[in-house]
Write an enzyme that holds these catalytic residues in place. Structure first.
Site, PDB file in Angstrom:
ATOM      1  N   ASP A  65       0.876  -1.162   0.000  1.00 42.76           N
ATOM      2  CA  ASP A  65       0.000   0.000   0.000  1.00 42.76           C
ATOM      3  C   ASP A  65       0.917   1.216   0.000  1.00 42.76           C
ATOM      4  OD1 ASP A  65      -1.639   2.154   0.552  1.00 42.76           O
ATOM      5  OD2 ASP A  65      -2.702   1.197   2.218  1.00 42.76           O
ATOM      6  N   ASN A  92       3.629   2.701 -10.646  1.00 43.74           N
ATOM      7  CA  ASN A  92       2.423   2.771 -11.460  1.00 43.74           C
ATOM      8  C   ASN A  92       1.170   3.115 -10.653  1.00 43.74           C
ATOM      9  OD1 ASN A  92       0.614   1.970 -13.831  1.00 43.74           O
ATOM     10  ND2 ASN A  92      -0.013   0.492 -12.262  1.00 43.74           N
ATOM     11  N   TYR A 164      -5.116  16.054 -10.099  1.00 39.70           N
ATOM     12  CA  TYR A 164      -4.398  14.999 -10.821  1.00 39.70           C
ATOM     13  C   TYR A 164      -3.231  15.606 -11.604  1.00 39.70           C
ATOM     14  CZ  TYR A 164      -3.591  10.953 -13.839  1.00 39.70           C
ATOM     15  OH  TYR A 164      -3.022   9.892 -14.499  1.00 39.70           O
ATOM     16  N   LYS A 168       0.866  14.782 -11.023  1.00 43.66           N
ATOM     17  CA  LYS A 168       1.742  14.211 -12.046  1.00 43.66           C
ATOM     18  C   LYS A 168       2.882  15.169 -12.393  1.00 43.66           C
ATOM     19  CE  LYS A 168      -0.204  10.213 -12.533  1.00 43.66           C
ATOM     20  NZ  LYS A 168       0.500   8.986 -12.095  1.00 43.66           N
ATOM     21  N   THR A 199      -8.700   2.076 -18.314  1.00 47.18           N
ATOM     22  CA  THR A 199      -8.373   1.660 -16.949  1.00 47.18           C
ATOM     23  C   THR A 199      -9.576   1.991 -16.073  1.00 47.18           C
ATOM     24  OG1 THR A 199      -7.514   3.784 -16.166  1.00 47.18           O
ATOM     25  CG2 THR A 199      -5.969   2.350 -17.337  1.00 47.18           C
TER      26      THR A 199
END
Length: 251
Positions: A65, A92, A164, A168, A199
């Site tokens: 985790d 990932n 998000y 990134k 996904t």
């Protein structure tokens, strides 16, 4: 375990890009793939499914985790005990938060996408440094490119995903930092945008998957192909950079 095998550890590998990458690498006899996943049930199911395809390579599961330091430390200790090194680390694991407030979205998203990747990288660094062919690949996104975000011609211009995107962009800084920190010790580091693929990143189940398909999402198998090309040395000329399947993104 054949000591000549390339040991690949993938976080978030029980589904999506991580699973397809593990599946692809496991088809090659020279690889041993370690599926890293938060859920023991999902991780073991992923390994069982890959094994049912009778792969040429070998595969195992380690629970991790990335939001829990003890879990990360335990995972690294398990890998060290069984293999003594990691040749390829693929960060990932990632999420898109559905918290109501921006503050909540930022906290949830950074905890997994950025902080988790940074702590995994730090904790697994000694295992990478024990390899003669170490590579670290951080799964980023074109949405994390500041260059593209400021380009009115870019599909990412004014994209409504600030948490998000920031997570990134921060991961890309992690790539630059780790490349500078570990590069002269023989570790090759990249950011990689896997493209817009199918996904369950949104966490909305089959509905979310179908929505991505309707918007033109491609198979995550294409992302896996791009990652294999990096691991097999086909993108070594671009080490330390922010890659996508067909070239390089601006930071």
């Amino acid at each position: 375990m054949d000591s000549n095998k390339t040991i690949v550890f993938i976080t978030g590998a029980s589904g999506g890009i991580g699973f397809e990458t593990a599946s692809l690498f496991a088809t090659i006899s020279s690889y041993h793939v370690i599926v890293g996943a938060r859920s023991i049930e999902k991780g073991e199911k992923a390994v069982s499914e890959i094994k049912s395809q009778k792969p040429q390579g070998t595969i195992s599961f380690v629970q991790i985790d990335v939001t829990d330091d003890k879990s990360i430390n335990d995972a690294a200790a398990a890998v060290e005990k069984d293999f003594g090194r990691v040749d390829v680390l693929i960060n990932n694991a990632g999420i898109i938060s559905h918290a109501e407030s921006l503050r909540g979205q930022l906290r949830e998203t950074f905890e997994t996408n950025t902080i988790g990747a940074a702590v995994v990288s730090q904790t697994f660094s000694p295992l990478l440094l024990s390899s003669q062919k170490a590579k670290m690949i951080n799964i980023s996104s074109g949405l994390g490119s500041i260059t593209l975000t400021l380009d009115p011609k870019s599909p990412y211009y004014k994209a409504p995903a600030p948490a998000y995107m920031m997570s990134k962009a921060a991961m890309n800084m992690l790539t630059a930092y780790e490349s500078a920190r570990l590069g002269d010790q023989g570790v090759k580091v990249w950011s990689y945008c896997p493209g817009y693929v199918v996904t369950n990143l949104t966490g909305t189940g089959e509905k979310g998957v179908q929505e991505r398909i309707a918007r033109g999402a491609k198979s995550p198998k294409e992302s896996a192909d791009g990652l294999l090309a990096i691991v097999e040395g086909k993108r070594d000329a671009d080490v330390g950079m922010f890659l996508h399947k067909d070239g390089i993104y601006g930071w």
